[in-house]
Design a protein around this motif. Structure first.
Motif, PDB file in Angstrom:
ATOM      1  N   SER A  26       0.872  -1.072  -0.116  1.00 20.11           N
ATOM      2  CA  SER A  26       0.066  -0.086  -0.093  1.00 20.11           C
ATOM      3  C   SER A  26       0.989   1.228  -0.041  1.00 20.11           C
ATOM      4  CB  SER A  26      -0.891   0.009   1.250  1.00 20.11           C
ATOM      5  OG  SER A  26      -1.888  -1.130   1.339  1.00 20.11           O
ATOM      6  N   ARG A  29       1.721   5.150   0.612  1.00 21.04           N
ATOM      7  CA  ARG A  29       1.138   6.142   1.175  1.00 21.04           C
ATOM      8  C   ARG A  29       1.965   7.401   0.895  1.00 21.04           C
ATOM      9  NH1 ARG A  29       0.551   1.828   4.510  1.00 21.04           N
ATOM     10  NH2 ARG A  29      -1.565   1.212   4.863  1.00 21.04           N
ATOM     11  N   ARG A  82       4.307 -12.250   6.201  1.00 17.96           N
ATOM     12  CA  ARG A  82       2.901 -12.459   6.826  1.00 17.96           C
ATOM     13  C   ARG A  82       2.792 -13.278   7.744  1.00 17.96           C
ATOM     14  NH1 ARG A  82      -0.573  -8.988   3.386  1.00 17.96           N
ATOM     15  NH2 ARG A  82       0.787  -7.286   3.286  1.00 17.96           N
TER      16      ARG A  82
HETATM   17  C1  LIG Z   1     -10.209  -2.588   2.038  1.00 14.58           C
HETATM   18  C2  LIG Z   1      -9.301  -2.076   2.650  1.00 14.58           C
HETATM   19  C3  LIG Z   1      -9.248  -0.678   3.202  1.00 14.58           C
HETATM   20  C4  LIG Z   1      -8.007  -0.075   3.547  1.00 14.58           C
HETATM   21  N1  LIG Z   1      -8.043   1.352   3.791  1.00 14.58           N
HETATM   22  C5  LIG Z   1      -6.894   2.132   4.092  1.00 14.58           C
HETATM   23  C6  LIG Z   1      -7.064   3.371   4.535  1.00 14.58           C
HETATM   24  O1  LIG Z   1      -8.036   3.812   4.341  1.00 14.58           O
HETATM   25  N2  LIG Z   1      -5.725   4.030   4.550  1.00 14.58           N
HETATM   26  C7  LIG Z   1      -4.545   3.285   4.840  1.00 14.58           C
HETATM   27  O2  LIG Z   1      -3.653   4.011   4.860  1.00 14.58           O
HETATM   28  N3  LIG Z   1      -4.485   1.925   4.176  1.00 14.58           N
HETATM   29  C8  LIG Z   1      -5.741   1.198   3.975  1.00 14.58           C
HETATM   30  N4  LIG Z   1      -5.645   0.030   3.788  1.00 14.58           N
HETATM   31  C9  LIG Z   1      -4.018  -0.812   3.423  1.00 14.58           C
HETATM   32  C10 LIG Z   1      -3.876  -1.799   4.458  1.00 14.58           C
HETATM   33  O3  LIG Z   1      -3.421  -0.902   5.919  1.00 14.58           O
HETATM   34  C11 LIG Z   1      -2.774  -2.434   4.319  1.00 14.58           C
HETATM   35  O4  LIG Z   1      -3.286  -3.248   3.133  1.00 14.58           O
HETATM   36  C12 LIG Z   1      -2.298  -3.523   5.164  1.00 14.58           C
HETATM   37  O5  LIG Z   1      -1.789  -2.766   6.116  1.00 14.58           O
HETATM   38  C13 LIG Z   1      -1.082  -4.319   4.530  1.00 14.58           C
HETATM   39  O6  LIG Z   1      -0.125  -3.581   3.922  1.00 14.58           O
HETATM   40  P1  LIG Z   1       0.058  -3.729   2.355  1.00 14.58           P
HETATM   41  O7  LIG Z   1      -1.050  -3.379   1.663  1.00 14.58           O
HETATM   42  O8  LIG Z   1       1.385  -2.564   2.100  1.00 14.58           O
HETATM   43  O9  LIG Z   1       0.709  -5.267   2.304  1.00 14.58           O
HETATM   44  C14 LIG Z   1      -6.704  -0.614   3.199  1.00 14.58           C
HETATM   45  C15 LIG Z   1      -6.678  -1.959   2.817  1.00 14.58           C
HETATM   46  C16 LIG Z   1      -7.902  -2.661   2.435  1.00 14.58           C
HETATM   47  C17 LIG Z   1      -7.632  -4.102   1.900  1.00 14.58           C
END
Ligand SMILES: Cc1cc2nc3c(=O)[nH]c(=O)nc-3n(C[C@H](O)[C@H](O)[C@H](O)COP(=O)(O)O)c2cc1C
Length: 271
Positions: free
Chosen positions: A92, A94, A263
């Motif tokens: 994800s 940011r 994970r």
């Molecule tokens: C349905 C969903 C909603 C999420 N909403 C947010 C969000 O609003 N803000 C954010 O910073 N991350 C959000 N995430 C990211 C998660 O925090 C992230 O997928 C998780 O911490 C794992 O990290 P990675 O995606 O880098 O592997 C969301 C993930 C999903 C699947």
């Protein structure tokens, strides 16, 4: 009657089309040598019959000439290692670079979504793409305002919503993280498995984006306010009767992840 018509002079009676067809039930064809495909009302327009036929013997109303193409590269797919590398290194994002994502690149991302599976092949998911900076800011601000208004006494997230509002006031963007694009997935809310279809399609988009060097972030706050307040869907021009099922912030990542982390171990019950 079937939407698919089999040319008897090309058909070798291998029957694979009938085997893979999701709409064939009951007795095989009474016409010896010609496979029995789904009748009109059971046909999902999935195209399995035309895609699998080794001799090109099937014409289907949903797939006119020129829309059935040979699989590229002899059907070579990425190796397991290549796929796992994509899956493990997608994170994800940011922090985005101050660079717009070109429309043709966004279309490539959505092309990945277009090929996702959907329940009964409804292909129910539609998209709104926001790239206007002013509108992106409005979405983030309205989302934050709705979150702040929703955190009543006892809401464990009220504290977080307060921090989000403070950040927004300081000109930061904890909602969309300053991403230059937002893809919103919506569908007619009574479509079969509308929410699941949208999630599956958006995850395809996530992976297509990763393969193009783009970063994505599921915009969970936007998704959650869309479920309980009409104002963000209205701002996004979501049609009446449609619901927002997913939102993805998209942009070029500022930082590169040079490592991948573990994970939780799998939790699997084998029966
Ligand atoms: C349905 C969903 C909603 C999420 N909403 C947010 C969000 O609003 N803000 C954010 O910073 N991350 C959000 N995430 C990211 C998660 O925090 C992230 O997928 C998780 O911490 C794992 O990290 P990675 O995606 O880098 O592997 C969301 C993930 C999903 C699947």
């Amino acid at each position: 009657m079937s939407k698919a018509v089999i040319n008897p002079s090309l058909c070798t009676s291998c029957n694979i089309c009938a085997e893979v067809c999701p709409g064939t039930f009951g007795e095989p064809s009474s016409d010896p040598g010609i496979p029995k495909l789904a009748p009109d009302f059971m046909c999902l327009d999935c195209g399995h019959c035309v895609a699998v036929c080794p001799t090109g013997a099937i014409a289907h109303r949903a797939f006119p000439a020129g829309t059935i193409r040979p699989v590229e590269d002899g059907g070579r797919v990425p190796t397991y290692e290549e796929v796992m590398s994509l899956l493990r290194t997608r994170r994800s994002v940011r922090v985005f670079r101050d660079r717009a994502v070109e429309k043709d690149v966004i279309l490539k991302v959505l092309e990945g979504a277009r090929f996702a599976p959907s329940a009964t092949n409804t292909q129910s998911t539609e998209y709104v793409v926001v790239t206007d900076r002013g509108l992106l800011r409005q979405v983030a601000e309205l989302t934050s305002a709705i979150l702040s208004g929703s955190g009543g006494a006892g809401d464990p997230y009220a504290f977080v919503y307060g921090l989000i509002a403070e950040d927004m006031e300081k000109g930061r963007d904890p909602i969309l993280r300053g991403a230059p694009a937002l893809i919103v997935a919506h569908a007619f809310s009574r479509a079969n498995y509308a929410g699941v279809n949208a999630s599956v399609a958006l995850q395809n988009a996530v992976l297509a984006a990763s393969s193009l060097g783009l970063g994505t972030l599921w915009a969970g706050y936007v998704m959650s306010v869309c479920r309980r307040d009409e104002r963000v869907p209205a701002l996004l021009s979501i049609p009446d009767g449609h619901q927002v099922y997913g939102a993805l912030a998209l942009g070029y990542p500022k930082y590169e992840y040079r490592h991948w982390v573990e994970r939780r171990p799998l939790r699997v019950t084998w029966l």
